[in-house]
Design an enzyme around this catalytic site. Sequence first.
Site, PDB file in Angstrom:
ATOM      1  N   TYR A  48      23.506  33.278  33.073  1.00 53.73           N
ATOM      2  CA  TYR A  48      24.372  32.265  32.825  1.00 53.73           C
ATOM      3  C   TYR A  48      24.444  31.772  31.432  1.00 53.73           C
ATOM      4  CZ  TYR A  48      25.772  27.519  32.971  1.00 53.73           C
ATOM      5  OH  TYR A  48      26.531  26.291  32.746  1.00 53.73           O
TER       6      TYR A  48
ATOM      7  N   GLY B 238      29.247  25.606  34.379  1.00 57.24           N
ATOM      8  CA  GLY B 238      29.446  24.822  35.441  1.00 57.24           C
ATOM      9  C   GLY B 238      29.799  25.248  36.755  1.00 57.24           C
TER      10      GLY B 238
ATOM     11  N   HIS C  12      35.053  21.373  25.713  1.00 53.33           N
ATOM     12  CA  HIS C  12      34.330  19.894  25.882  1.00 53.33           C
ATOM     13  C   HIS C  12      34.271  18.589  24.800  1.00 53.33           C
ATOM     14  CE1 HIS C  12      32.742  22.694  28.851  1.00 53.33           C
ATOM     15  NE2 HIS C  12      31.699  22.077  29.154  1.00 53.33           N
TER      16      HIS C  12
ATOM     17  N   ASN D  73      24.132  21.376  25.056  1.00 53.94           N
ATOM     18  CA  ASN D  73      23.497  20.999  26.298  1.00 53.94           C
ATOM     19  C   ASN D  73      22.096  20.307  26.093  1.00 53.94           C
ATOM     20  OD1 ASN D  73      22.832  21.264  28.805  1.00 53.94           O
ATOM     21  ND2 ASN D  73      23.092  23.225  29.175  1.00 53.94           N
TER      22      ASN D  73
ATOM     23  N   ARG E  16       5.269 -22.661  26.507  1.00 53.65           N
ATOM     24  CA  ARG E  16       3.786 -22.398  27.008  1.00 53.65           C
ATOM     25  C   ARG E  16       3.914 -21.033  27.266  1.00 53.65           C
ATOM     26  NH1 ARG E  16       1.887 -24.566  32.120  1.00 53.65           N
ATOM     27  NH2 ARG E  16       3.687 -25.972  31.773  1.00 53.65           N
TER      28      ARG E  16
END
Length: 543
Positions: free
Chosen positions: A85, A92, A115, A228, A316
């Site tokens: 891969y 993807g 992309h 990535n 307070r």
Amino acid sequence: MRCPQRKDSFPAAVVTFCDSVSSLLNMDMHTVDTVTLGTSGVRAEDVIAVARHGARIELAGEALAALAAAREIVDALAARPEPVYGVSTGFGALATRHISPELRARLQRNIVRSHAAGMGPRVEREVVRALMFLRLKTVCSGRTGVRPEVALTMADVLNAGITPVVHEYGSLGCSGDLAPLSHCALTLMGEGEAEGPDGTVRPAAELLAAHGIKPVELREKEGLALLNGTDGMLGMLIMAIDDLRRLYTSADITAALSLEALLGTDRVLAPELHAIRPHPGQAASAANMLAVLKGSGLTGHHQDDAPRVQDAYSVRCAPQVAGAGRDTLAHAALVAERELASAVDNPVVLPDGRVESNGNFHGAPVAYVLDFLAIAAADLGSITERRTDRLLDKNRSHGLPPFLADDAGVDSGLMIAQYTQAALVSEMKRLAVPASADSIPSSAMQEDHVSMGWSAARKLRTAVGNLTRIVAVELYAATRAVELRAGLTPAPATRAVLAAVRAAGVRGPGPDRFLAPDLSAAEEFVRSGALVAAVEPVTGTLA
């Protein structure tokens, strides 16, 4: 939010709190001109130095050696017939296709081009520089398989002051900040647009040529490795921490000024009261307020006209609310520190030579704390606005004129300044809605759960800006109110603030005038750290 120099003068919980997160919450204690990247990650102050102050970047010999060793592994895998891969497959949902060697350079170019699909306004220069620097940090870990020459080009681009044009929308915070990082990788290829050191946007190829930088020719896995990672959301987290640690100290100071202007009591700030509920951030905020109020002639001694057993919650409980935010900030700093030591990529090159797919690119750890900080910031803004409103209301301000006006009725005083503050608080509540609770499937359901961490980071940046303005309005109101307490002597630290803020162009009491310039000057006074700087010569370093 810095550790006190005189630690023996602060409760033990304050010292413990400071020391436990000092690496991320003391960033202004260091001046960094050059950052050397090795294989073991970077410090938060390095990110700030590069992103905000233009520090130069050098690559250590160990990083170059690790890059070369990892590249040998990727090259060996690329020569095998089995698909790997990101090396010899599509991406993807398209990862089932085996890509032949002659198409792999095209594959890497194409993933960057396709992309780089961001839309909307340009992202701020400091965010883009943080994004690129953090991606380079991971590349230098030797876990991505990127060649040394690609890493060196990334450093050259940053050192030249070239900033890729990155757009607001395009990241889902999973599989990395894909579109933003792709726009950065596009610049390395000599494509798309970038901003030069002079602020002019030009074609990236022209800017690279003008600085003698040769565009990179991407090889197997390199396109994927450059886009990535969770670098954008992490960079914005680190810068938010840098901003918020100043704002929390500033808010402690303005809360003390409001308490003083309202003739409140500082007895609730006693260390022994906070020791019995040992949240370290709470102890730190109480100690800060007590240090600012030391020597005040207003606190707790002028209530004969309207005796009070207790001050209102917004006065307070200021240390409890700000302290909870400080502890949230400490948790966020811990998450950021872990991320800075991480190498986020998919697939990743392991020390034993394996290249393995993983899910470390998922932004959930960062997204959660980004949302958590937005919630804490919204609540700090909310309690801050309540103190301002109390200063302006003649029925609750214990003798101050309505709206701190010069001639109430003819003058409106700070009436509408509080409206502006209230509008900012309202927006902060909307920004506190968690982005990370959402998810939307993408990539044909392969990427079916995402973090929305980039969106969480973008809204936190807006929230931090709003909180700065909210604190500035309280500063403006509280300093005016203190000055209206004629005949009473404020604390030495308060007098130092009054002198500094007036010198900075923030005007004091008087008839109505164009108010926006005063508020803008007060905002810059808080944003720049000048408020803290004005107090600390009197109080010593605040937590």
